[in-house]
Structure formats: structure tokens, C-alpha cells
Motif scaffolding. Structure first.
Motif, PDB file in Angstrom:
ATOM      1  N   PHE A   8      -8.755  -6.241   9.916  1.00  9.33           N
ATOM      2  CA  PHE A   8      -8.982  -5.963   8.497  1.00  9.33           C
ATOM      3  C   PHE A   8     -10.329  -5.253   8.417  1.00  9.33           C
ATOM      4  N   VAL A  32      -5.151  -3.380   8.848  1.00 10.04           N
ATOM      5  CA  VAL A  32      -5.152  -3.283   7.396  1.00 10.04           C
ATOM      6  C   VAL A  32      -6.447  -2.576   7.035  1.00 10.04           C
ATOM      7  N   VAL A  53      -1.524  -0.571   7.450  1.00 12.04           N
ATOM      8  CA  VAL A  53      -1.337  -0.827   6.020  1.00 12.04           C
ATOM      9  C   VAL A  53      -2.625  -0.430   5.310  1.00 12.04           C
ATOM     10  N   ARG A  54      -2.500   0.389   4.288  1.00 14.71           N
ATOM     11  CA  ARG A  54      -3.665   0.834   3.521  1.00 14.71           C
ATOM     12  C   ARG A  54      -3.742   0.064   2.203  1.00 14.71           C
ATOM     13  N   LEU A  55      -4.940  -0.433   1.894  1.00 14.60           N
ATOM     14  CA  LEU A  55      -5.136  -1.166   0.651  1.00 14.60           C
ATOM     15  C   LEU A  55      -6.304  -0.567  -0.126  1.00 14.60           C
ATOM     16  N   ALA A  72      -3.697  -8.534   2.677  1.00  9.56           N
ATOM     17  CA  ALA A  72      -3.951  -8.169   4.069  1.00  9.56           C
ATOM     18  C   ALA A  72      -3.367  -9.194   5.018  1.00  9.56           C
ATOM     19  N   ALA A  75       0.421  -8.970   5.081  1.00 10.22           N
ATOM     20  CA  ALA A  75       0.972  -7.763   5.708  1.00 10.22           C
ATOM     21  C   ALA A  75       1.455  -8.030   7.123  1.00 10.22           C
TER      22      ALA A  75
END
Length: 273
Positions: A8, A32, A53-55, A72, A75
Motif C-alpha cells: 500500500f 494498491v 489497484v489505484r485508489l 486497500a 482489494a
């Protein structure tokens, strides 16, 4: 390590955050990636569709940090490495900085990092593992003209990271304070807010410009192998300077501080405390 780790990373769209994201994905890990602007990560999202994974995240928004941290974890089911990297620069003399600028700066570099730490610790504590990288600076050992507020925020985060390490160690969670050297991250361009320059400081600004020169520093990707080696360690160091030149500078600063203490030892010892 055979099992893919879950990272993350805040501030993942540029600079060091982008470099660490690329390195983790290239190593077969999952990431993430959180940032205010996710557009620069579009190419990686296309290349690593199953592993990235884009946040969207503004770390100054504590409620959003809590919400996006939960996403996150959801995910990929866990977090193994948390890189508390999001940061900005406030460039200017202390007298020049407005209250709004100071508060906005520390909201990102200090409080944002605190909110992320608070958000991830419950998950890492519950799973009994994890490694938090608190990204600070090689300059946390002392302030420097025009970048004192940046050093202040990073110095505070350095102390908080050391405290956090003691607090989470019983739960199997590791913390490393990563004191980064000077890399070409864009911090002094896209990531900088400048004060309104007062003419009284023009001579000092000129000396600083001459001292620093035009060298932007090495590419952030050159720091990524060190971070990958760091997270592979079963017993990582509590703090690490990243950059050979920066290591030398820190040693010089520490030596000078020790000399100053010793020069005034007799005065210090006149007080009993």
C-alpha cells in the motif's frame, strides 16, 4: 520470497512512490497505489491489470484515509508493506511563510502520514505481521535555510516512526524510518509551494542557489533496489539512510552536533537535570 506481497503506497503517482510501485510490480508483488491524481499510473494499470489497484486519496482527509485503507485491504485481502510516502515541499524562509501555507504543508507531510499510520495499524496488528516504511529525509537531523518546514515535518515523522515501532513490535509489525537522500522526484517543481520572497533574504537565496546548483539528483528508480532488499529482510533495520552521498552528509552533521555538545558540556553539566 515465494508468496506475492501486498503493498500500500501513498503518493504513488510520481517520484519515489512511482519508482517503488514499479519495482514491486516487476518483482511479482501486488500494489494498491494511492494518490490525488491517478492519471500518471494509467500505463501501469494497463500492464498489471490483475496486480495493481489505484485508489484516489488525499491523505489530509482522515476519514478518506480510513475509508480507502479499508478498500486497500479488501482489494487483495491483506497488507504486507505500507509505504507512507505522500509529501510536498514548502520552499521559503520561515518569516515569509503564511499560516495557511504552514498548516497546509504539515497537513500533508506530518498529519497525513499520521492518519495513514493510524489507519493501517489495526489491520497489521490483527494479521500479526506487516512492515511500515515511514519515508522521511536525510535532513531530519537538523534544519536548513528555506526548507526548514519540510525538515520539521519529516523530523516529527521520524520521531513518531520510532515511537510507533515500539508500540507495534509486540504484534509482529515492523517499522523502518527510511531517510531518503536527494532524488529527482519533482518535489522541487510540481510538488512545491513557494513563499512570497522578501527582498531582505535575496543574498541568502543567491548563496543557496549557488550551493545547490542545477543538479536534480539521481533518478528515483535507483533507490528502488534498496527498498526491495529492505523489505526482504526478516529483521529490517529501524532506520536506514538511502543514498551514499546522503549517508556521508548525515555522518558529517552528526559529528558536528557531537562536537558542539562536547564544546559546551561544562555549561550543560551545571544543571542537575
Amino acid at each position: 520470497m515465494t508468496t506475492a506481497r501486498v503493498w500500500f503506497i501513498t503518493g504513488a503517482s510520481r517520484g519515489l512512490g512511482r519508482a517503488f510501485t514499479e519495482a514491486a510490480l516487476a518483482a511479482g508483488d501486488r500494489v494498491v497505489a494511492a494518490a490525488r491524481d491517478l492519471a500518471p499510473l494509467a500505463d501501469l494499470a494497463e500492464k498489471y491489470q490483475q496486480d495493481l489497484v489505484r485508489l484516489p486519496l488525499d491523505v489530509t482527509d482522515r476519514a478518506a484515509v480510513q475509508e480507502q485503507t479499508a478498500r486497500a485491504v479488501a482489494a487483495f485481502g491483506r497488507l504486507d508493506v505500507v509505504v507512507n510516502n505522500a509529501g510536498v515541499m514548502l520552499y521559503g524562509m520561515l518569516e515569509e511563510a503564511t499560516e495557511e501555507q504552514v498548516r497546509a504543508h504539515l497537513d500533508v507531510n506530518l498529519f497525513g502520514a499520521i492518519w495513514v499510520s493510524q489507519a493501517v495499524v489495526p489491520y497489521l496488528r490483527a494479521q500479526g505481521s506487516g512492515h511500515i516504511l515511514q519515508v522521511t529525509s536525510m535532513g531530519t537531523g537538523g534544519g536548513f535555510a528555506a526548507v526548514g518546514l519540510y525538515a520539521a515535518g519529516k523530523s516529527a515523522l521520524d520521531s513518531i516512526g520510532a515511537s510507533l515501532a515500539m508500540e507495534v513490535e509486540p504484534f509482529g509489525v515492523k517499522v523502518t524510518i527510511v531517510q531518503m537522500g536527494g532524488y529527482d522526484t519533482g518535489l522541487f517543481t510540481t510538488g512545491t509551494t513557494a513563499t512570497d520572497a522578501m527582498p531582505e533574504y535575496a543574498p541568502l537565496r543567491a548563496r543557496l542557489a549557488e550551493m545547490w546548483g542545477d543538479e536534480a539528483g539521481p533518478d528515483p528508480s535507483t533507490a528502488a533496489p534498496v527498498i526491495m532488499e529492505l523489505v526482504d529482510m526478516p529483521e529490517p533495520p529501524p532506520r536506514l539512510i538511502v543514498g551514499g552521498a546522503s549517508y556521508d552528509i548525515v555522518q558529517q552533521m552528526d559529528a558536528e552536533r557531537t562536537r558542539t555538545y562536547r564544546a559546551w558540556e561544562s555549561l550543560s553539566r551545571k544543571a542537575p537535570g
